[in-house]
Design a protein around this motif. Structure first.
Motif, short mmCIF file in Angstrom:
data_model
loop_
_atom_site.label_atom_id
_atom_site.label_comp_id
_atom_site.label_asym_id
_atom_site.label_seq_id
_atom_site.Cartn_x
_atom_site.Cartn_y
_atom_site.Cartn_z
N LYS A 329 8.64 36.51 94.69
CA LYS A 329 7.49 37.48 94.21
C LYS A 329 6.35 37.56 95.16
O LYS A 329 5.90 36.68 95.59
CB LYS A 329 7.01 36.85 92.75
CG LYS A 329 7.99 36.90 91.54
CD LYS A 329 8.06 38.58 91.10
CE LYS A 329 9.07 38.68 90.44
NZ LYS A 329 10.31 39.56 90.98
N THR A 331 2.26 39.55 95.92
CA THR A 331 0.92 40.11 95.35
C THR A 331 -0.10 40.10 96.61
O THR A 331 0.04 39.18 97.58
CB THR A 331 0.29 39.29 94.21
OG1 THR A 331 -0.74 40.09 93.84
CG2 THR A 331 0.00 37.91 94.58
N SER A 387 3.33 35.82 99.21
CA SER A 387 4.68 35.62 98.97
C SER A 387 4.89 34.30 98.42
O SER A 387 4.67 33.35 98.87
CB SER A 387 5.55 35.91 100.09
OG SER A 387 7.18 35.94 99.84
N VAL A 422 0.44 45.28 96.18
CA VAL A 422 1.50 44.38 96.74
C VAL A 422 2.38 44.78 98.16
O VAL A 422 2.04 46.39 98.29
CB VAL A 422 2.80 44.24 95.61
CG1 VAL A 422 3.18 45.66 95.19
CG2 VAL A 422 3.75 43.19 95.93
N VAL A 424 5.22 46.07 100.10
CA VAL A 424 6.59 46.63 99.46
C VAL A 424 7.73 45.66 99.89
O VAL A 424 8.76 45.30 99.43
CB VAL A 424 6.71 47.99 99.85
CG1 VAL A 424 7.21 47.98 101.17
CG2 VAL A 424 7.97 48.59 99.06
N LEU A 427 8.94 42.75 97.71
CA LEU A 427 9.37 42.95 96.07
C LEU A 427 10.99 42.71 96.25
O LEU A 427 11.67 42.85 96.92
CB LEU A 427 9.23 44.36 95.91
CG LEU A 427 7.98 45.07 95.97
CD1 LEU A 427 7.99 46.66 95.48
CD2 LEU A 427 7.05 44.17 94.97
N ASP A 428 11.29 41.91 95.14
CA ASP A 428 12.65 41.39 94.77
C ASP A 428 13.43 42.55 93.98
O ASP A 428 13.00 43.55 93.75
CB ASP A 428 12.88 40.06 94.23
CG ASP A 428 13.75 39.41 94.59
OD1 ASP A 428 15.01 39.80 94.64
OD2 ASP A 428 13.97 38.28 95.02
N ASP A 431 11.74 43.88 90.57
CA ASP A 431 10.66 44.37 90.39
C ASP A 431 10.73 45.79 90.48
O ASP A 431 11.49 46.48 91.43
CB ASP A 431 9.94 44.28 91.84
CG ASP A 431 9.32 42.71 91.79
OD1 ASP A 431 8.58 42.40 91.00
OD2 ASP A 431 9.48 42.26 93.23
N ARG A 435 5.95 48.69 90.22
CA ARG A 435 5.52 47.60 91.39
C ARG A 435 5.75 48.52 92.60
O ARG A 435 5.17 48.13 93.67
CB ARG A 435 6.45 46.27 91.52
CG ARG A 435 6.00 45.33 90.46
CD ARG A 435 5.61 43.90 90.37
NE ARG A 435 4.51 43.90 91.27
CZ ARG A 435 4.09 42.66 91.93
NH1 ARG A 435 4.84 41.67 92.27
NH2 ARG A 435 2.93 42.63 92.50
N VAL A 436 6.77 49.27 92.84
CA VAL A 436 6.61 50.40 94.05
C VAL A 436 5.52 51.20 93.94
O VAL A 436 5.03 51.19 95.15
CB VAL A 436 7.95 51.20 93.99
CG1 VAL A 436 8.04 51.84 95.17
CG2 VAL A 436 9.19 50.19 94.13
N ALA A 439 2.47 49.08 95.24
CA ALA A 439 2.52 48.93 96.66
C ALA A 439 1.68 50.16 97.53
O ALA A 439 1.32 49.88 98.63
CB ALA A 439 3.86 48.81 97.15
N LYS A 465 13.62 50.21 97.90
CA LYS A 465 12.38 50.32 96.83
C LYS A 465 12.01 51.67 96.80
O LYS A 465 11.23 52.50 97.41
CB LYS A 465 11.22 49.57 97.73
CG LYS A 465 11.79 48.41 98.12
CD LYS A 465 12.21 47.31 97.28
CE LYS A 465 12.81 45.75 97.90
NZ LYS A 465 12.04 45.12 98.63
#
Length: 469
Positions: A329, A331, A387, A422, A424, A427-428, A431, A435-436, A439, A465
């Motif tokens: 995860k 941010t 991270s 965040v 990119v 991102l897991d 996400d 969340r994309v 980013a 992503k």
């Protein structure tokens, strides 16, 4: 499974007629199939119909055309290092660049041409032979392509910018199988999008990077303190990096002391916070720059020393090897306020696996001086990129998988009031689209979607992503 087996047999027959392809085609009945479908994150277990291991750009173009003609899902493998496992897909075709790892350095021009399957260790090895380097990953088995296309943070970024800031040109196979060169002068819209927009716009078969005088010896290494010193250390660190010279790159790692050969055995796996430094200028200047940090409190161990840059770049490879299970995860943080520090100190050591950790990358410097609109990378205003990495052994999945995933999610949720975007690449798989967008921000995302519509209107490259056209 029987139906899939029948399709696999049909696919085996079809691949004998892949026009223009001279590499190796690997189907489920191939002896190397399980190796070919494995990626860095051992938690990813996908079964493609076909892996097209390419020998050059023409093979990549042929594989893309074949996938489009047969309506196959496309995944693109460079180093295979992305935590979400986007380098491999179920029931589709993997365009595999792992055999394309050549690096050619022009020391007079200060540039390097790097094939799309190369790892950062390949780049460092070739460029350091001439006392040159460019910003790359902090683990040598990270792929050049994935890290660069997402932005490319690393130890040298404060002095020399992100990987995308050093990208001069890229050869790209687009969704229709065409080959184009993207640079400031050719396909500039594509060139802008590639510098942070990920693998949405095509398959990059080669990169040309600017190189800089670095090393071959740098002052680098971590200093570890006991976990109970975390709050005080982070408050000190906030002031220490507030006016740090560009030559100083630092990463804070919160977890345990890894069992490295250079660390006394009695410290192995002890909860600890570390600040890893890399001074890219003259060693004597670096000694002065890090002196105050090294004097703080009572370190458990201080490993900062003059060291070959290549050795430093591969120094933590053994702590994140291929095949372990990973869940991330991420941010961005605008700064290390007292509240942020409290959250970090409170959550960092609650992981159940001793291999899990959190990392803070100090940004600023040359990264922040590039205008935000110059590239698609969206995190230039962040003070730190964070991270949160759950890590466990495959045989420990029953014990740790759910617990480490929950730890990372809780940690991220506790930091939610302080989110500032965040990165990119952090991102897991779970996400989502939101969340994309986070980013990039809405304005950059809209521009990326316009470029996507021009170069991949059908969203053929969506196993990533994803940015929809």
């Amino acid at each position: 499974m029987a139906a899939w087996g029948e399709e696999a047999i049909a696919m085996t027959a079809m691949t004998t007629t892949m026009d223009g392809f001279r590499g190796e085609l690997i189907t489920a009945d191939h002896a190397d199939y399980d190796t070919a479908r494995a990626v860095w994150n051992g938690a990813v277990d996908r079964r493609p119909r076909l892996v097209a291991r390419c020998s050059g750009t023409e093979d990549v173009a042929a594989a893309v055309r074949f996938a489009r003609d047969h309506d196959l899902e496309i995944a693109v493998r460079g180093g295979g290092h992305n935590v979400a496992g986007i380098a491999v897909c179920d029931d589709g075709l993997v365009v595999d660049l792992s055999a394309m790892r050549a690096v050619s350095v022009d020391p007079a021009a200060g540039t390097a041409r790097v094939q799309g399957g190369a790892l950062w260790g390949d780049v460092d090895h070739a460029s350091q032979a001439h006392g040159l380097a460019t910003t790359g990953g902090i683990v040598s088995h990270t792929g050049v392509a994935g890290l660069t296309l997402g932005g490319g943070i690393g130890h040298l970024m404060r002095s020399h910018g992100l990987a995308v800031d050093n990208l001069l040109a890229a050869e790209v196979v687009t969704a229709d199988g065409s080959v184009v060169l993207a640079s400031a002068n050719e396909h500039p819209d594509l060139f802008w999008a590639l510098r942070g927009g990920g693998g949405n716009f095509g398959v990059v078969t080669s990169f040309r990077f600017a190189l800089h005088a670095v090393g071959p010896t740098v002052l680098a290494g971590p200093v570890f303190w006991a976990a109970e010193d975390t709050d005080a250390l982070l408050r000190f660190y906030r002031d220490f990096v507030g006016d740090a010279p560009d030559e100083l790159g630092t990463i804070v790692r919160l977890g345990t002391v890894p069992p490295l050969p250079v660390v006394a055995e009695e410290l192995h796996w002890r909860p600890a916070v570390a600040v890893t430094c890399c001074w890219s200028g003259a060693v004597d200047d670096g000694e002065r720059a890090v002196a105050e940090l090294r004097r703080f409190g009572t370190p458990l161990v201080d490993l900062i020393s003059p060291t070959p840059y290549v050795a430093f770049q591969s120094g933590i490879d053994s702590t994140v090897p291929h095949g372990w299970h990973y869940y991330w995860k991420g941010t961005n943080l605008a700064g290390l306020s007292d509240d942020v520090i409290t959250v970090i100190a409170d959550h960092a050591y609650r992981a159940g696996s001793p291999r899990s950790y959190a990392a803070l990358f100090h940004i600023g410097g040359a990264v922040a001086r590039v205008p935000r609109e110059a590239t698609a990378y969206g995190s230039r205003d962040a003070a730190h990129v964070m991270s949160i990495d759950g890590v466990w052994l495959p045989e420990e999945s029953g014990e740790h998988a759910a617990a480490e995933t929950a730890w990372a999610r809780r940690f991220l949720e506790a930091l939610r009031p302080h989110h500032a975007g965040v990165y990119v690449n952090f991102l897991d798989a779970d996400d989502g689209t939101g969340r994309v967008r986070e980013a990039y921000g809405d304005r950059t995302y809209r521009r990326l979607a316009e470029v996507k519509a021009e170069y991949d209107p059908d969203n053929a490259f969506h196993h990533n992503k994803n940015i929809r056209p």
